[in-house]
Scaffold this motif. Sequence first.
Motif: not given
Lengths: 206, 206
Positions: A134-144
């Motif tokens: 989940v954390t990984r998905a979160e940071t990915w979304l934020r970056t995009e």
Amino acid sequence: MARRPLAPNRRSDTRERILESATILFGTRGFDSVSLDQIAAEVGVAKQSLLYWFASKDDLIQAVLVNMAAELTVVVEAAIRSAPDMPLDRLEAVIHAVFRPAVRRPALLGLLRELSRLPTGAAEHLTEILNPLVTRAETWLRTEMQAGRLRQGDPSLIIALVYATVAGIATEPEALRVVGWSQDVIGLRKLRNELTSFLRAALAPS
Amino acid sequence: MARRPLAPNRRSDTRERILESATILFGTRGFDSVSLDQIAAEVGVAKQSLLYWFASKDDLIQAVLVNMAAELTVVVEAAIRSAPDMPLDRLEAVIHAVFRPAVRRPALLGLLRELSRLPTGAAEHLTEILNPLVTRAETWLRTEMQAGRLRQGDPSLIIALVYATVAGIATEPEALRVVGWSQDVIGLRKLRNELTSFLRAALAPS
DNA sequence: ACGGTTCTCTACCAAATGGTAGACAATCTC
DNA sequence: GAGATTGTCTACCATTTGGTAGAGAACCGT
């Protein structure tokens, strides 16, 4: 006087067969509604063989959940690596990946619905596995989002909403019959596609 | 030797109190995980008093569900009548209406998650109540789409997806803790708002 | 005052549940 | 071949479960 002789190969596959049957039964009917006897009958062994491989029912539940979490992790990681670069396309690929094992085995997602009724102690173990994902998905979304390739929003909320929707879809198709739909009208695949198209509309950069 | 004398008013309120406690317990932990003894203890009466008001556990479950369905119907109908004319605003009003009783009593939506595990016979009864509601929403969506005030789409799928999401949200907040969120980050209200904004983005006429 | 109704209780019960104890067979190791 | 290991079984148990039987108290209409 054990009637069934040991399998020719050294290790028995009973453990895997128990896990598989337990996954399906727990996923479709819930932890508390499925008894060890029923699982044993499904597998075709005595209940005590279950308790040989898993010390208790809670142990079996935990094993089933860890198994599910691991399987989800694998397919999601694979989808992230091989997916196209455009964030909306990648998001769709991940959603499809999550649903793929469920198309063959709908009960897998049904387990998500059961996460709120874990035996004591199982929660921490699961968190260890699922939280990084989940954390990984979160940071990915934020970056995009910061790169302007996705509309601004709260990544936690988006993931939570998607999770809730997937878990809710897993309650199908039985529940939807109650409100008057047939499985032909509303299938797992159609719902998945509708979800991804909703996501595209909601997250496309303005 | 009944120790508690009858209440001064003619009819006892035990039936309502049982229904209320059963709704909360069933909604949070599921039908099979809650015993009649636990409900009775919660209400503060003997189990046999439950079985005086409801012939069996299945009877109680059915009563709880019919109660919930009726309550949902009332709030949704009221929201439809009093809501603004713009379809997206009206949709948001209905969503809010569905969540309103849940804010006070989260267990109510938890019952949606249980619709896939109904005792035999309860399904037909519930369908009678819920199906008209769904059909009405469906035709309304279709009309608005044809009038060009909503983006084209399959009304059944949209309603099913919203239903799934609401039912999934109802599994919160316990389940979300498992993947590492706190209730502060992801609340019922925030999820509701995110859902409506998703709906707006996905259904706005192009 | 009195008989019926309403409501709640104590006392049980049969079935199902998760779990224990231990016998016994097949296989592996030496 | 002897002993340990592995895996499956039958037999049993304590607890919990949904449900029954029936007694008795408070209240009602007459």
